[in-house]
Design a protein around this motif. Structure first.
Motif, mmCIF file in Angstrom:
data_model
loop_
_atom_site.group_PDB
_atom_site.id
_atom_site.type_symbol
_atom_site.label_atom_id
_atom_site.label_comp_id
_atom_site.label_asym_id
_atom_site.label_seq_id
_atom_site.Cartn_x
_atom_site.Cartn_y
_atom_site.Cartn_z
ATOM 1 N N GLY A 1 -1.244 -14.183 3.104
ATOM 2 C CA GLY A 1 -2.537 -13.574 3.112
ATOM 3 C C GLY A 1 -3.526 -14.500 2.241
ATOM 4 N N LEU A 2 -4.540 -13.705 1.869
ATOM 5 C CA LEU A 2 -5.744 -14.294 1.291
ATOM 6 C C LEU A 2 -5.470 -14.830 -0.210
ATOM 7 C CD1 LEU A 2 -8.740 -14.583 1.695
ATOM 8 C CD2 LEU A 2 -8.833 -12.167 0.527
ATOM 9 N N ILE A 3 -4.528 -14.578 -0.854
ATOM 10 C CA ILE A 3 -4.240 -14.981 -2.255
ATOM 11 C C ILE A 3 -2.988 -15.802 -2.488
ATOM 12 C CG2 ILE A 3 -3.797 -14.391 -4.729
ATOM 13 C CD1 ILE A 3 -6.525 -13.572 -3.500
ATOM 14 N N ILE A 4 -3.101 -17.042 -2.849
ATOM 15 C CA ILE A 4 -1.869 -17.988 -2.891
ATOM 16 C C ILE A 4 -1.643 -18.309 -4.266
ATOM 17 C CG2 ILE A 4 -2.272 -18.688 -0.537
ATOM 18 C CD1 ILE A 4 -3.387 -21.546 -1.683
ATOM 19 N N GLY A 5 -2.164 -17.883 -5.192
ATOM 20 C CA GLY A 5 -1.884 -18.240 -6.642
ATOM 21 C C GLY A 5 -2.639 -17.199 -7.657
ATOM 22 N N SER A 6 -1.943 -17.080 -8.772
ATOM 23 C CA SER A 6 -2.515 -16.344 -9.631
ATOM 24 C C SER A 6 -2.178 -16.876 -11.191
ATOM 25 C CB SER A 6 -2.181 -15.073 -9.625
ATOM 26 O OG SER A 6 -0.962 -14.657 -9.766
ATOM 27 N N CYS A 7 -2.648 -16.086 -12.378
ATOM 28 C CA CYS A 7 -2.072 -16.629 -13.549
ATOM 29 C C CYS A 7 -0.895 -16.306 -14.042
ATOM 30 C CB CYS A 7 -3.228 -16.430 -14.618
ATOM 31 S SG CYS A 7 -3.019 -14.513 -15.040
ATOM 32 N N ARG A 8 -0.298 -15.233 -13.302
ATOM 33 C CA ARG A 8 0.919 -14.394 -13.725
ATOM 34 C C ARG A 8 1.111 -13.782 -14.903
ATOM 35 N NH1 ARG A 8 5.214 -17.793 -9.747
ATOM 36 N NH2 ARG A 8 3.734 -18.865 -8.352
ATOM 37 N N GLU A 9 0.211 -13.857 -15.732
ATOM 38 C CA GLU A 9 0.350 -13.576 -17.239
ATOM 39 C C GLU A 9 -0.627 -12.272 -17.441
ATOM 40 O OE1 GLU A 9 -0.741 -16.950 -19.330
ATOM 41 O OE2 GLU A 9 1.045 -17.791 -18.982
ATOM 42 N N CYS A 10 -1.562 -12.245 -16.947
ATOM 43 C CA CYS A 10 -2.709 -10.991 -17.082
ATOM 44 C C CYS A 10 -1.954 -9.552 -16.875
ATOM 45 C CB CYS A 10 -3.732 -11.133 -16.226
ATOM 46 S SG CYS A 10 -3.734 -11.105 -14.576
ATOM 47 N N SER A 11 -2.783 -8.551 -17.353
ATOM 48 C CA SER A 11 -2.171 -7.261 -16.973
ATOM 49 C C SER A 11 -2.020 -7.032 -15.506
ATOM 50 C CB SER A 11 -3.199 -6.117 -17.412
ATOM 51 O OG SER A 11 -4.565 -6.179 -16.999
ATOM 52 N N SER A 12 -3.149 -7.732 -14.449
ATOM 53 C CA SER A 12 -2.929 -7.233 -13.377
ATOM 54 C C SER A 12 -1.572 -8.051 -12.651
ATOM 55 C CB SER A 12 -4.115 -7.995 -12.404
ATOM 56 O OG SER A 12 -5.444 -7.356 -12.941
ATOM 57 N N CYS A 13 -1.477 -9.349 -13.183
ATOM 58 C CA CYS A 13 -0.415 -9.784 -12.425
ATOM 59 C C CYS A 13 1.067 -9.321 -12.879
ATOM 60 C CB CYS A 13 -0.278 -11.329 -13.001
ATOM 61 S SG CYS A 13 -1.646 -12.371 -12.085
ATOM 62 N N THR A 14 1.057 -8.941 -14.092
ATOM 63 C CA THR A 14 2.340 -8.131 -14.856
ATOM 64 C C THR A 14 2.660 -6.848 -14.046
ATOM 65 O OG1 THR A 14 1.435 -7.542 -16.750
ATOM 66 C CG2 THR A 14 2.461 -9.593 -17.037
ATOM 67 N N SER A 15 1.477 -6.493 -13.580
ATOM 68 C CA SER A 15 1.625 -5.161 -12.717
ATOM 69 C C SER A 15 1.977 -5.236 -11.181
ATOM 70 C CB SER A 15 0.239 -4.244 -13.204
ATOM 71 O OG SER A 15 0.092 -4.121 -14.652
ATOM 72 N N ASN A 16 1.756 -6.446 -10.948
ATOM 73 C CA ASN A 16 2.126 -6.643 -9.417
ATOM 74 C C ASN A 16 1.073 -6.348 -8.668
ATOM 75 O OD1 ASN A 16 4.791 -7.925 -9.820
ATOM 76 N ND2 ASN A 16 5.519 -5.780 -9.732
ATOM 77 N N ILE A 17 -0.323 -6.554 -9.238
ATOM 78 C CA ILE A 17 -1.601 -6.291 -8.245
ATOM 79 C C ILE A 17 -2.470 -7.617 -8.782
ATOM 80 C CG2 ILE A 17 -1.534 -3.759 -8.414
ATOM 81 C CD1 ILE A 17 -3.345 -3.697 -10.789
ATOM 82 N N GLU A 18 -1.869 -8.653 -8.207
ATOM 83 C CA GLU A 18 -2.399 -10.184 -8.687
ATOM 84 C C GLU A 18 -3.654 -10.217 -7.768
ATOM 85 O OE1 GLU A 18 0.295 -9.938 -5.066
ATOM 86 O OE2 GLU A 18 0.924 -9.499 -7.145
ATOM 87 N N GLN A 19 -3.774 -9.485 -6.792
ATOM 88 C CA GLN A 19 -5.229 -9.776 -6.144
ATOM 89 C C GLN A 19 -6.198 -9.308 -7.086
ATOM 90 O OE1 GLN A 19 -2.844 -7.143 -5.623
ATOM 91 N NE2 GLN A 19 -3.924 -5.202 -4.763
ATOM 92 N N TYR A 20 -6.061 -8.822 -8.129
ATOM 93 C CA TYR A 20 -7.011 -8.550 -9.081
ATOM 94 C C TYR A 20 -6.976 -9.469 -10.213
ATOM 95 C CZ TYR A 20 -7.530 -4.232 -6.221
ATOM 96 O OH TYR A 20 -7.685 -3.531 -5.167
ATOM 97 N N CYS A 21 -6.222 -10.407 -10.239
ATOM 98 C CA CYS A 21 -6.277 -11.596 -11.231
ATOM 99 C C CYS A 21 -7.599 -12.305 -11.306
ATOM 100 C CB CYS A 21 -5.213 -12.297 -11.091
ATOM 101 S SG CYS A 21 -4.848 -13.556 -12.030
ATOM 102 N N ASN A 22 -8.282 -12.312 -12.335
ATOM 103 C CA ASN A 22 -9.360 -12.939 -12.517
ATOM 104 C C ASN A 22 -9.243 -14.538 -12.314
ATOM 105 O OD1 ASN A 22 -10.993 -10.825 -13.219
ATOM 106 N ND2 ASN A 22 -10.466 -11.019 -15.372
ATOM 107 N N LYS A 23 -8.019 -14.947 -12.332
ATOM 108 C CA LYS A 23 -7.708 -16.479 -12.067
ATOM 109 C C LYS A 23 -7.001 -16.578 -10.682
ATOM 110 C CE LYS A 23 -7.658 -17.746 -16.927
ATOM 111 N NZ LYS A 23 -6.907 -18.361 -17.977
ATOM 112 N N LYS A 24 -7.041 -15.788 -9.773
ATOM 113 C CA LYS A 24 -6.492 -15.917 -8.487
ATOM 114 C C LYS A 24 -6.904 -17.027 -7.640
ATOM 115 C CE LYS A 24 -9.706 -12.279 -6.617
ATOM 116 N NZ LYS A 24 -9.907 -11.661 -7.802
ATOM 117 N N ILE A 25 -6.186 -17.346 -6.840
ATOM 118 C CA ILE A 25 -6.420 -18.431 -5.887
ATOM 119 C C ILE A 25 -6.421 -18.101 -4.566
ATOM 120 C CG2 ILE A 25 -5.905 -21.073 -5.274
ATOM 121 C CD1 ILE A 25 -4.574 -21.121 -7.860
ATOM 122 N N TRP A 26 -7.727 -18.329 -3.936
ATOM 123 C CA TRP A 26 -7.888 -18.235 -2.731
ATOM 124 C C TRP A 26 -7.373 -19.112 -1.738
ATOM 125 C CZ3 TRP A 26 -10.717 -13.406 -2.397
ATOM 126 C CH2 TRP A 26 -11.664 -13.277 -3.488
#
Length: 357
Positions: free
Chosen positions: A94-119
């Protein structure tokens, strides 16, 4: 797909300036890392967001840009630490192919809201190289951002589900709107809107399509299965619908007023905005205060939700309505999409196209 020295390359169709015209473009792909999946692209859907990006409508485009974020393909090779996939698997990206994997969004499995997501395109990957999308022969993606296409779900049908289907499914799941018997409004009947009708119906909802004219009424009700249809320019029809809907999915991707539609919501109703719009939208606050109504945004969905949504669609027999085209038709397809001249999603047969004209 090829190599120059030790560098792996592939060919896609890229925009080189804000005209948005796509043409063949060869670029480098990283070698398959330990967590990577090397994928031969078979199909890729065409989304309205692709138009915004290639034409720099949002003022943040970088060129050359290979668009496409509803990608389905076949696994060619996997890295040594990949456990989820094997060669020959049918997979989606899909649209997101990377994220920081450490923020609250990533640890909550909603990585699409990570501020460091990679499109998946128009971004820079962790290796410092530009990301490119699914209008290309091959791609290399971290296994975390790859989903398996369920057996029995046709790959060309699955492609639009990875964006349009997910965009609809995710907020229904998040806001506890999956139970049967709810009354839904679908505002706009394009690629996302038609999936809104289908998925809401599959959940057992009473679905009303809201459109500016009656041109799509037969399609909405006879072909997509909507229960009701409202022409928003008809005051009598709009009046009858006041206080009747539990939620409205607003899928319109251009500027439009919100005030005509907010009265249609019941108390505690939710107005869910899904269209990417670069201009401000307006409403007067009493329209939501006096009914404790909510206006909320939503952005695609997580990888976890993607897998869940694909299984749901397979189980319920939900498919997207598509027009299959070859890559050499992509510029015409995007021109038609901009005019809303498609029922309801273009899908490019990438594997069946001659990419490097």
């Amino acid at each position: 797909m090829g190599s120059v020295g030790s560098e792996r390359t592939t060919t896609g169709w890229a925009a080189t300036d804000p005209s948005g015209i796509l043409s063949p473009y060869t670029f480098a792909l990283r070698e398959t890392g330990p967590e990577d999946v090397y994928i031969k692209v078979t199909y890729c859907g065409v989304c309205h967001t692709d138009i915004h990006q290639v034409k720099n409508d949002l003022g943040m485009s970088n060129y050359p840009m290979v668009p496409g974020h509803e990608t389905v393909g076949e696994v060619i090779e996997v890295g040594k630490d990949v456990t989820k996939f094997k060669a020959g698997d049918s997979v989606g990206v899909g649209l997101i192919i990377g994220s920081c994997r450490e923020c609250s969004s990533c640890t909550s499995n909603i990585e699409q809201y990570c501020n460091k997501k990679i499109w998946n395109y128009n971004d820079v990957y962790t290796d410092g190289k530009p990301t490119q999308g699914g209008f290309a022969s091959t791609m290399v993606i971290d296994q975390k951002f790859v989903v398996k296409i369920p057996e029995g779900l046709a790959p060309e049908q699955a492609a639009p589900l990875l964006c349009a289907g997910l965009t609809v499914y995710s907020p229904l799941r998040k806001f506890d709107l999956t139970r049967s018997g709810l009354k839904a409004g679908i505002l706009g009947l394009g690629g996302v809107g038609h999936m809104g009708v289908k998925i809401a119906k599959a959940m057992g909802h009473h679905v009303t399509v809201i459109s500016s004219s009656n041109k799509k009424q037969e399609e909405a009700m006879d072909h997509l299965g909507a229960d009701d249809y409202i022409v928003s320019s008809e005051p009598e029809q709009m009046g009858r619908a006041v206080d009747t809907l539990d939620y409205i999915m607003d899928t319109i991707p251009v500027v439009h007023p919100l005030e005509p539609y907010l009265p249609l919501l019941k108390v505690d109703g939710r107005f869910i905005i899904m269209g990417v719009i670069a201009q401000p939208l307006q409403f007067i606050t009493p329209m939501i205060m006096l009914g404790r109504k909510s206006i909320t945004g939503t952005f695609i969905g997580s990888v976890e939700e993607s897998a869940e949504m694909l299984e749901f669609c397979k189980e319920k027999g939900v498919t997207s309505s598509i027009e299959l085209v070859k890559m050499d038709y992509i510029n015409k397809a995007m021109e038609r999409l901009e005019k809303n001249d498609v029922r309801y999603r273009f899908v490019v047969d990438v594997a069946g196209s001659k990419i490097d004209l």
